[in-house]
Motif scaffolding. Sequence first.
Motif, PDB file in Angstrom:
ATOM      1  N   LEU A 114       0.875  -1.170   0.000  1.00  0.00           N
ATOM      2  CA  LEU A 114       0.000   0.000   0.000  1.00  0.00           C
ATOM      3  C   LEU A 114       0.910   1.218   0.000  1.00  0.00           C
ATOM      4  CD1 LEU A 114      -2.854   1.257   0.264  1.00  0.00           C
ATOM      5  CD2 LEU A 114      -2.477   1.277   2.728  1.00  0.00           C
ATOM      6  N   ILE A 115       0.901   1.978  -1.082  1.00  0.00           N
ATOM      7  CA  ILE A 115       1.794   3.124  -1.235  1.00  0.00           C
ATOM      8  C   ILE A 115       0.945   4.386  -1.249  1.00  0.00           C
ATOM      9  CG2 ILE A 115       3.560   4.190  -2.670  1.00  0.00           C
ATOM     10  CD1 ILE A 115       4.290   1.439  -3.698  1.00  0.00           C
ATOM     11  N   VAL A 116       1.301   5.312  -0.363  1.00  0.00           N
ATOM     12  CA  VAL A 116       0.498   6.520  -0.169  1.00  0.00           C
ATOM     13  C   VAL A 116       1.314   7.737  -0.579  1.00  0.00           C
ATOM     14  CG1 VAL A 116      -0.917   7.822   1.453  1.00  0.00           C
ATOM     15  CG2 VAL A 116      -0.561   5.367   1.822  1.00  0.00           C
ATOM     16  N   SER A 117       0.754   8.533  -1.465  1.00  0.00           N
ATOM     17  CA  SER A 117       1.398   9.782  -1.882  1.00  0.00           C
ATOM     18  C   SER A 117       0.347  10.681  -2.502  1.00  0.00           C
ATOM     19  CB  SER A 117       2.512   9.516  -2.899  1.00  0.00           C
ATOM     20  OG  SER A 117       3.003  10.736  -3.433  1.00  0.00           O
ATOM     21  N   ASN A 118       0.181  11.871  -1.950  1.00  0.00           N
ATOM     22  CA  ASN A 118      -0.827  12.772  -2.504  1.00  0.00           C
ATOM     23  C   ASN A 118      -0.503  13.133  -3.944  1.00  0.00           C
ATOM     24  OD1 ASN A 118      -3.272  14.414  -1.917  1.00  0.00           O
ATOM     25  ND2 ASN A 118      -1.916  16.090  -2.494  1.00  0.00           N
ATOM     26  N   SER A 119       0.754  13.483  -4.213  1.00  0.00           N
ATOM     27  CA  SER A 119       1.135  13.881  -5.569  1.00  0.00           C
ATOM     28  C   SER A 119       1.407  12.678  -6.465  1.00  0.00           C
ATOM     29  CB  SER A 119       2.379  14.771  -5.538  1.00  0.00           C
ATOM     30  OG  SER A 119       3.510  14.031  -5.104  1.00  0.00           O
ATOM     31  N   GLY A 120       1.988  11.641  -5.886  1.00  0.00           N
ATOM     32  CA  GLY A 120       2.310  10.431  -6.654  1.00  0.00           C
ATOM     33  C   GLY A 120       3.439  10.600  -7.644  1.00  0.00           C
ATOM     34  N   ILE A 121       4.321  11.588  -7.424  1.00  0.00           N
ATOM     35  CA  ILE A 121       5.302  11.884  -8.465  1.00  0.00           C
ATOM     36  C   ILE A 121       6.753  11.750  -8.024  1.00  0.00           C
ATOM     37  CG2 ILE A 121       3.717  13.436  -9.658  1.00  0.00           C
ATOM     38  CD1 ILE A 121       5.220  15.807  -8.491  1.00  0.00           C
ATOM     39  N   ASN A 122       7.020  11.706  -6.716  1.00  0.00           N
ATOM     40  CA  ASN A 122       8.413  11.742  -6.267  1.00  0.00           C
ATOM     41  C   ASN A 122       9.116  10.400  -6.450  1.00  0.00           C
ATOM     42  OD1 ASN A 122       8.777  14.518  -5.402  1.00  0.00           O
ATOM     43  ND2 ASN A 122       7.268  14.058  -3.820  1.00  0.00           N
ATOM     44  N   ALA A 123      10.434  10.456  -6.599  1.00  0.00           N
ATOM     45  CA  ALA A 123      11.212   9.290  -7.022  1.00  0.00           C
ATOM     46  C   ALA A 123      11.043   8.106  -6.080  1.00  0.00           C
ATOM     47  CB  ALA A 123      12.695   9.671  -7.126  1.00  0.00           C
ATOM     48  N   ALA A 124      11.114   8.327  -4.771  1.00  0.00           N
ATOM     49  CA  ALA A 124      11.031   7.210  -3.830  1.00  0.00           C
ATOM     50  C   ALA A 124       9.706   6.472  -3.965  1.00  0.00           C
ATOM     51  CB  ALA A 124      11.215   7.709  -2.394  1.00  0.00           C
ATOM     52  N   ILE A 125       8.636   7.213  -4.187  1.00  0.00           N
ATOM     53  CA  ILE A 125       7.305   6.626  -4.319  1.00  0.00           C
ATOM     54  C   ILE A 125       7.184   5.845  -5.620  1.00  0.00           C
ATOM     55  CG2 ILE A 125       4.884   7.221  -4.709  1.00  0.00           C
ATOM     56  CD1 ILE A 125       5.725   7.365  -1.777  1.00  0.00           C
ATOM     57  N   VAL A 126       7.533   6.487  -6.718  1.00  0.00           N
ATOM     58  CA  VAL A 126       7.411   5.850  -8.030  1.00  0.00           C
ATOM     59  C   VAL A 126       8.315   4.625  -8.120  1.00  0.00           C
ATOM     60  CG1 VAL A 126       7.818   6.178 -10.503  1.00  0.00           C
ATOM     61  CG2 VAL A 126       6.679   7.966  -9.168  1.00  0.00           C
ATOM     62  N   GLU A 127       9.543   4.749  -7.634  1.00  0.00           N
ATOM     63  CA  GLU A 127      10.473   3.619  -7.705  1.00  0.00           C
ATOM     64  C   GLU A 127      10.024   2.458  -6.819  1.00  0.00           C
ATOM     65  OE1 GLU A 127      14.422   4.986  -6.927  1.00  0.00           O
ATOM     66  OE2 GLU A 127      14.482   6.255  -8.724  1.00  0.00           O
ATOM     67  N   MET A 128       9.409   2.751  -5.662  1.00  0.00           N
ATOM     68  CA  MET A 128       8.921   1.662  -4.821  1.00  0.00           C
ATOM     69  C   MET A 128       7.778   0.924  -5.523  1.00  0.00           C
ATOM     70  SD  MET A 128       9.447   0.009  -1.998  1.00  0.00           S
ATOM     71  CE  MET A 128      10.211   1.033  -0.720  1.00  0.00           C
ATOM     72  N   ALA A 129       6.890   1.653  -6.171  1.00  0.00           N
ATOM     73  CA  ALA A 129       5.804   1.008  -6.911  1.00  0.00           C
ATOM     74  C   ALA A 129       6.350   0.153  -8.050  1.00  0.00           C
ATOM     75  CB  ALA A 129       4.837   2.059  -7.443  1.00  0.00           C
ATOM     76  N   GLN A 130       7.325   0.689  -8.777  1.00  0.00           N
ATOM     77  CA  GLN A 130       7.934  -0.083  -9.865  1.00  0.00           C
ATOM     78  C   GLN A 130       8.626  -1.330  -9.342  1.00  0.00           C
ATOM     79  OE1 GLN A 130      10.322   3.214 -11.355  1.00  0.00           O
ATOM     80  NE2 GLN A 130       9.075   3.340 -13.223  1.00  0.00           N
ATOM     81  N   LEU A 131       9.387  -1.170  -8.263  1.00  0.00           N
ATOM     82  CA  LEU A 131      10.126  -2.284  -7.686  1.00  0.00           C
ATOM     83  C   LEU A 131       9.179  -3.359  -7.163  1.00  0.00           C
ATOM     84  CD1 LEU A 131      12.896  -3.399  -6.783  1.00  0.00           C
ATOM     85  CD2 LEU A 131      12.609  -2.135  -4.656  1.00  0.00           C
ATOM     86  N   ALA A 132       8.122  -2.930  -6.470  1.00  0.00           N
ATOM     87  CA  ALA A 132       7.168  -3.898  -5.940  1.00  0.00           C
ATOM     88  C   ALA A 132       6.539  -4.713  -7.070  1.00  0.00           C
ATOM     89  CB  ALA A 132       6.095  -3.180  -5.124  1.00  0.00           C
ATOM     90  N   ARG A 133       6.154  -4.052  -8.148  1.00  0.00           N
ATOM     91  CA  ARG A 133       5.565  -4.774  -9.284  1.00  0.00           C
ATOM     92  C   ARG A 133       6.574  -5.745  -9.897  1.00  0.00           C
ATOM     93  NH1 ARG A 133       0.880  -2.836 -11.848  1.00  0.00           N
ATOM     94  NH2 ARG A 133       1.678  -3.608 -13.820  1.00  0.00           N
ATOM     95  N   GLU A 134       7.801  -5.284 -10.056  1.00  0.00           N
ATOM     96  CA  GLU A 134       8.838  -6.145 -10.640  1.00  0.00           C
ATOM     97  C   GLU A 134       9.098  -7.377  -9.791  1.00  0.00           C
ATOM     98  OE1 GLU A 134      12.162  -3.558 -10.936  1.00  0.00           O
ATOM     99  OE2 GLU A 134      11.299  -2.376 -12.588  1.00  0.00           O
ATOM    100  N   ARG A 135       8.951  -7.243  -8.458  1.00  0.00           N
ATOM    101  CA  ARG A 135       9.216  -8.350  -7.544  1.00  0.00           C
ATOM    102  C   ARG A 135       7.977  -9.211  -7.308  1.00  0.00           C
ATOM    103  NH1 ARG A 135      14.079  -6.920  -4.648  1.00  0.00           N
ATOM    104  NH2 ARG A 135      15.332  -5.841  -6.222  1.00  0.00           N
ATOM    105  N   GLY A 136       6.886  -8.927  -8.003  1.00  0.00           N
ATOM    106  CA  GLY A 136       5.709  -9.784  -7.937  1.00  0.00           C
ATOM    107  C   GLY A 136       4.659  -9.399  -6.918  1.00  0.00           C
ATOM    108  N   HIS A 137       4.779  -8.223  -6.299  1.00  0.00           N
ATOM    109  CA  HIS A 137       3.793  -7.777  -5.313  1.00  0.00           C
ATOM    110  C   HIS A 137       2.623  -7.077  -6.009  1.00  0.00           C
ATOM    111  CE1 HIS A 137       6.753  -8.427  -2.080  1.00  0.00           C
ATOM    112  NE2 HIS A 137       7.636  -7.865  -2.893  1.00  0.00           N
ATOM    113  N   ARG A 138       1.435  -7.193  -5.419  1.00  0.00           N
ATOM    114  CA  ARG A 138       0.319  -6.362  -5.850  1.00  0.00           C
ATOM    115  C   ARG A 138       0.458  -4.998  -5.194  1.00  0.00           C
ATOM    116  NH1 ARG A 138      -4.089  -9.287  -7.517  1.00  0.00           N
ATOM    117  NH2 ARG A 138      -4.817  -7.316  -8.390  1.00  0.00           N
ATOM    118  N   VAL A 139       0.071  -3.957  -5.915  1.00  0.00           N
ATOM    119  CA  VAL A 139       0.271  -2.582  -5.447  1.00  0.00           C
ATOM    120  C   VAL A 139      -1.069  -1.853  -5.378  1.00  0.00           C
ATOM    121  CG1 VAL A 139       1.364  -0.360  -5.914  1.00  0.00           C
ATOM    122  CG2 VAL A 139       2.600  -2.491  -6.395  1.00  0.00           C
TER     123      VAL A 139
END
Length: 249
Positions: A114-139
Amino acid sequence: MAESEFAAQAPALMSRVLSTQMPAMREAADLVADSLAAGGVLQAFATGHSRIVTLELTGRAGGLAPVGMLSIKDLVMFGGVDPGEILDPTYERVPGLAERIYELARPDVIDPFLIVSNSGINAAIVEMAQLARERGHRVIAITSLAHTRSPSARHTAGPHLADLADLVIDNCAPIGDACVELTPEIRIGAVSSLTGVLIAQVLTELVCRRLMDRGADAPVFVSANLTAGDNHNASLWERYGRRVRPVEP
């Protein structure tokens, strides 16, 4: 005019979340309940003030025990980074943080994020979502679609959080988060924490009800300020403590 315009706007905003986002929250609850029933842990990640929402989900009275809170401060608390390194409020824009935080947490592949970000644009947020998907997690994302889709949002290359999530829950916050205009140049009354906490508590209830409907227990903390609290919670830490870090006092 009402004495507080924020007080006047808040109930309508929460009603909007409940009237428009319940289908997404129900679907998210199904996803989380499936994982918890299989032994998984909900991994909640945010930066900045969005951490208020992940804290609402983690280690509190009436909250689910199998929820892990991931944060940039993990680099200091568990990764040996100098505290001064993370104090820049723009640090969340630095590339490469997400993988370091992920590796410290060592989540199981069945854990949803569960990733929370009002803007949804900063690197740590976007990269965590990408990484989670790549590692097989649902986001699952909690974000402001008004902000992330606005042409006035700060430009960043690549996708936004909403583009990477399996499920998006819109916190219904306006562009820039603040909802009360004092002058054309000054706006106050940020609402993303208010609606984010509402979403967090609704999700917690829906997940617990789904677990109980399956005949499973709802592993929920009791207030440590009640007589039974410490003993009850100790059994949950025994069960989940290898995978979920305690929240600092």
